[in-house]
Design a protein around this motif. Structure first.
Motif, PDB file in Angstrom:
ATOM      1  N   MET A  70      26.439  17.078  28.727  1.00 45.34           N
ATOM      2  CA  MET A  70      27.345  16.044  29.201  1.00 45.34           C
ATOM      3  C   MET A  70      28.711  16.292  28.575  1.00 45.34           C
ATOM      4  SD  MET A  70      27.399  11.879  28.830  1.00 45.34           S
ATOM      5  CE  MET A  70      27.828  11.896  27.096  1.00 45.34           C
ATOM      6  N   THR A  71      29.743  16.325  29.400  1.00 48.58           N
ATOM      7  CA  THR A  71      31.104  16.420  28.890  1.00 48.58           C
ATOM      8  C   THR A  71      31.762  15.053  29.000  1.00 48.58           C
ATOM      9  OG1 THR A  71      31.953  17.149  31.032  1.00 48.58           O
ATOM     10  CG2 THR A  71      31.372  18.861  29.437  1.00 48.58           C
ATOM     11  N   PHE A  72      32.715  14.807  28.098  1.00 49.99           N
ATOM     12  CA  PHE A  72      33.364  13.506  28.016  1.00 49.99           C
ATOM     13  C   PHE A  72      34.655  13.659  27.232  1.00 49.99           C
ATOM     14  CE2 PHE A  72      30.247  14.200  24.780  1.00 49.99           C
ATOM     15  CZ  PHE A  72      30.865  13.846  23.584  1.00 49.99           C
ATOM     16  N   ARG A  73      35.510  12.656  27.325  1.00 53.32           N
ATOM     17  CA  ARG A  73      36.793  12.670  26.620  1.00 53.32           C
ATOM     18  C   ARG A  73      36.650  12.054  25.233  1.00 53.32           C
ATOM     19  NH1 ARG A  73      40.702  15.455  29.761  1.00 53.32           N
ATOM     20  NH2 ARG A  73      39.786  15.421  31.831  1.00 53.32           N
ATOM     21  N   VAL A  74      37.393  12.608  24.301  1.00 49.36           N
ATOM     22  CA  VAL A  74      37.388  12.136  22.918  1.00 49.36           C
ATOM     23  C   VAL A  74      38.838  12.057  22.446  1.00 49.36           C
ATOM     24  CG1 VAL A  74      36.637  12.692  20.569  1.00 49.36           C
ATOM     25  CG2 VAL A  74      35.183  13.291  22.492  1.00 49.36           C
ATOM     26  N   PRO A  75      39.220  11.006  21.723  1.00 48.26           N
ATOM     27  CA  PRO A  75      40.573  10.992  21.159  1.00 48.26           C
ATOM     28  C   PRO A  75      40.785  12.252  20.312  1.00 48.26           C
ATOM     29  CG  PRO A  75      39.496   8.877  20.810  1.00 48.26           C
ATOM     30  CD  PRO A  75      38.456   9.829  21.344  1.00 48.26           C
ATOM     31  N   LEU A  76      41.956  12.845  20.436  1.00 47.15           N
ATOM     32  CA  LEU A  76      42.234  14.090  19.709  1.00 47.15           C
ATOM     33  C   LEU A  76      41.983  13.961  18.218  1.00 47.15           C
ATOM     34  CD1 LEU A  76      45.397  15.488  21.496  1.00 47.15           C
ATOM     35  CD2 LEU A  76      43.082  16.428  21.505  1.00 47.15           C
ATOM     36  N   ASP A  77      42.285  12.805  17.653  1.00 52.39           N
ATOM     37  CA  ASP A  77      42.083  12.600  16.216  1.00 52.39           C
ATOM     38  C   ASP A  77      40.605  12.676  15.820  1.00 52.39           C
ATOM     39  OD1 ASP A  77      44.797  12.234  16.049  1.00 52.39           O
ATOM     40  OD2 ASP A  77      44.692  10.049  15.887  1.00 52.39           O
ATOM     41  N   ASP A  78      39.719  12.430  16.763  1.00 56.96           N
ATOM     42  CA  ASP A  78      38.285  12.398  16.474  1.00 56.96           C
ATOM     43  C   ASP A  78      37.538  13.659  16.898  1.00 56.96           C
ATOM     44  OD1 ASP A  78      38.770   9.817  15.623  1.00 56.96           O
ATOM     45  OD2 ASP A  78      38.072   8.894  17.488  1.00 56.96           O
ATOM     46  N   LEU A  79      38.168  14.478  17.732  1.00 52.60           N
ATOM     47  CA  LEU A  79      37.472  15.623  18.317  1.00 52.60           C
ATOM     48  C   LEU A  79      36.979  16.614  17.272  1.00 52.60           C
ATOM     49  CD1 LEU A  79      36.489  17.075  20.850  1.00 52.60           C
ATOM     50  CD2 LEU A  79      38.767  18.080  21.070  1.00 52.60           C
ATOM     51  N   HIS A  96      42.028  19.750  26.588  1.00 55.03           N
ATOM     52  CA  HIS A  96      42.430  19.622  25.188  1.00 55.03           C
ATOM     53  C   HIS A  96      41.672  18.537  24.443  1.00 55.03           C
ATOM     54  CE1 HIS A  96      44.832  16.507  27.087  1.00 55.03           C
ATOM     55  NE2 HIS A  96      44.999  15.976  25.898  1.00 55.03           N
ATOM     56  N   ASN A  97      41.063  17.605  25.157  1.00 59.61           N
ATOM     57  CA  ASN A  97      40.354  16.513  24.488  1.00 59.61           C
ATOM     58  C   ASN A  97      38.955  16.308  25.076  1.00 59.61           C
ATOM     59  OD1 ASN A  97      41.113  15.427  26.971  1.00 59.61           O
ATOM     60  ND2 ASN A  97      41.589  13.424  26.121  1.00 59.61           N
ATOM     61  N   VAL A  98      38.326  17.403  25.448  1.00 58.02           N
ATOM     62  CA  VAL A  98      37.006  17.327  26.082  1.00 58.02           C
ATOM     63  C   VAL A  98      35.944  17.881  25.134  1.00 58.02           C
ATOM     64  CG1 VAL A  98      35.620  17.944  28.092  1.00 58.02           C
ATOM     65  CG2 VAL A  98      38.093  17.620  28.335  1.00 58.02           C
ATOM     66  N   ALA A  99      34.934  17.060  24.891  1.00 52.93           N
ATOM     67  CA  ALA A  99      33.790  17.474  24.075  1.00 52.93           C
ATOM     68  C   ALA A  99      32.570  17.560  24.976  1.00 52.93           C
ATOM     69  CB  ALA A  99      33.546  16.477  22.947  1.00 52.93           C
ATOM     70  N   ALA A 100      31.541  18.188  24.461  1.00 57.98           N
ATOM     71  CA  ALA A 100      30.280  18.291  25.183  1.00 57.98           C
ATOM     72  C   ALA A 100      29.148  17.951  24.228  1.00 57.98           C
ATOM     73  CB  ALA A 100      30.104  19.701  25.739  1.00 57.98           C
ATOM     74  N   GLU A 114      28.305   4.938  22.523  1.00 57.51           N
ATOM     75  CA  GLU A 114      29.634   4.796  21.918  1.00 57.51           C
ATOM     76  C   GLU A 114      30.592   5.852  22.459  1.00 57.51           C
ATOM     77  OE1 GLU A 114      29.507   4.705  17.644  1.00 57.51           O
ATOM     78  OE2 GLU A 114      27.822   3.303  17.651  1.00 57.51           O
ATOM     79  N   LEU A 115      30.115   7.075  22.594  1.00 59.59           N
ATOM     80  CA  LEU A 115      30.969   8.156  23.092  1.00 59.59           C
ATOM     81  C   LEU A 115      31.355   7.933  24.549  1.00 59.59           C
ATOM     82  CD1 LEU A 115      29.124  11.117  21.369  1.00 59.59           C
ATOM     83  CD2 LEU A 115      31.401  10.224  20.786  1.00 59.59           C
ATOM     84  N   VAL A 116      30.423   7.451  25.351  1.00 57.11           N
ATOM     85  CA  VAL A 116      30.708   7.145  26.751  1.00 57.11           C
ATOM     86  C   VAL A 116      31.759   6.036  26.839  1.00 57.11           C
ATOM     87  CG1 VAL A 116      29.679   6.017  28.785  1.00 57.11           C
ATOM     88  CG2 VAL A 116      28.534   7.976  27.729  1.00 57.11           C
ATOM     89  N   THR A 117      31.601   5.006  26.029  1.00 54.87           N
ATOM     90  CA  THR A 117      32.556   3.899  26.030  1.00 54.87           C
ATOM     91  C   THR A 117      33.931   4.376  25.590  1.00 54.87           C
ATOM     92  OG1 THR A 117      30.788   2.320  25.619  1.00 54.87           O
ATOM     93  CG2 THR A 117      33.033   1.593  25.107  1.00 54.87           C
ATOM     94  N   GLU A 118      33.977   5.213  24.572  1.00 52.73           N
ATOM     95  CA  GLU A 118      35.268   5.734  24.097  1.00 52.73           C
ATOM     96  C   GLU A 118      35.919   6.617  25.158  1.00 52.73           C
ATOM     97  OE1 GLU A 118      38.549   5.891  22.169  1.00 52.73           O
ATOM     98  OE2 GLU A 118      36.900   4.777  21.288  1.00 52.73           O
ATOM     99  N   SER A 119      35.127   7.399  25.861  1.00 58.01           N
ATOM    100  CA  SER A 119      35.664   8.230  26.936  1.00 58.01           C
ATOM    101  C   SER A 119      36.280   7.350  28.021  1.00 58.01           C
ATOM    102  CB  SER A 119      34.564   9.120  27.517  1.00 58.01           C
ATOM    103  OG  SER A 119      35.085   9.985  28.503  1.00 58.01           O
ATOM    104  N   GLN A 122      39.593   6.099  27.011  1.00 57.68           N
ATOM    105  CA  GLN A 122      40.621   7.133  27.109  1.00 57.68           C
ATOM    106  C   GLN A 122      41.169   7.260  28.528  1.00 57.68           C
ATOM    107  OE1 GLN A 122      41.775   9.529  24.532  1.00 57.68           O
ATOM    108  NE2 GLN A 122      41.069   7.686  23.494  1.00 57.68           N
ATOM    109  N   MET A 123      40.333   6.961  29.529  1.00 61.62           N
ATOM    110  CA  MET A 123      40.691   7.259  30.909  1.00 61.62           C
ATOM    111  C   MET A 123      41.018   6.035  31.767  1.00 61.62           C
ATOM    112  SD  MET A 123      40.550  10.420  30.478  1.00 61.62           S
ATOM    113  CE  MET A 123      40.899  11.036  32.101  1.00 61.62           C
ATOM    114  N   ALA A 124      40.532   4.872  31.403  1.00 59.62           N
ATOM    115  CA  ALA A 124      40.691   3.669  32.230  1.00 59.62           C
ATOM    116  C   ALA A 124      42.038   2.990  31.992  1.00 59.62           C
ATOM    117  CB  ALA A 124      39.562   2.686  31.925  1.00 59.62           C
ATOM    118  N   PRO A 125      42.508   2.245  32.978  1.00 59.05           N
ATOM    119  CA  PRO A 125      43.714   1.440  32.766  1.00 59.05           C
ATOM    120  C   PRO A 125      43.476   0.420  31.645  1.00 59.05           C
ATOM    121  CG  PRO A 125      43.141   1.536  35.105  1.00 59.05           C
ATOM    122  CD  PRO A 125      41.997   2.150  34.342  1.00 59.05           C
ATOM    123  N   LYS A 126      44.531   0.095  30.945  1.00 57.97           N
ATOM    124  CA  LYS A 126      44.413  -0.804  29.788  1.00 57.97           C
ATOM    125  C   LYS A 126      43.799  -2.161  30.130  1.00 57.97           C
ATOM    126  CE  LYS A 126      47.916   1.246  26.951  1.00 57.97           C
ATOM    127  NZ  LYS A 126      49.171   1.850  27.141  1.00 57.97           N
TER     128      LYS A 126
END
Length: 133
Positions: A70-79, A96-100, A114-119, A122-126
């Protein structure tokens, strides 16, 4: 071309429960596997890669079985911190901010949630992210 049928149903089922909780997220077939999106942005993508075609996944073979990834987005500070521990996490071979994560019996589903929620965050409107908090 692989489809969602390649992803074990128990893993796909667990992920569907997690992504269903995210406001306005939707599931769709991808070129390989299944992905979840918010608007036109991918939040998560689960698939079984062809290791011969993409040798970057070879270290994650389980015997002769190809990994479920599964790939997902992660804040750069946490990657870097996430992937520093090694298996089951690694930096995706793109973005640049994709983890697997390699998914399976070893998976910590609370951590995956938690990782899914954080992803999503990162991508959803505020205004949608605010509905989570």
């Amino acid at each position: 071309m692989a489809g969602s049928f390649d992803v074990p149903p128990e893993i796909l089922g667990r992920l569907r429960v997690l992504f269903r909780e995210l406001p306005e997220a939707y599931e769709e077939p991808a070129w390989i596997g299944v992905r979840w999106r918010i608007r036109q942005r991918t939040i998560g993508h689960v698939y079984v890669p062809d290791v011969e075609r993409f040798p970057v996944y070879a270290p994650y073979l389980a015997g002769s079985e190809e990994p479920v990834v599964m790939t997902f987005r992660v804040p750069l500070d946490d990657l870097d911190g996430l992937v520093a521990g090694g298996f089951p996490y690694f930096r995706a071979p793109w973005g640049h901010n994709v983890a697997a994560a390699v998914l399976g019996e070893h998976s910590d589903w609370d951590e995956i949630a938690e990782l899914v929620t954080e992803s999503y965050c990162q991508m959803a409107p505020k205004y949608l992210v605010a509905r989570l908090r």
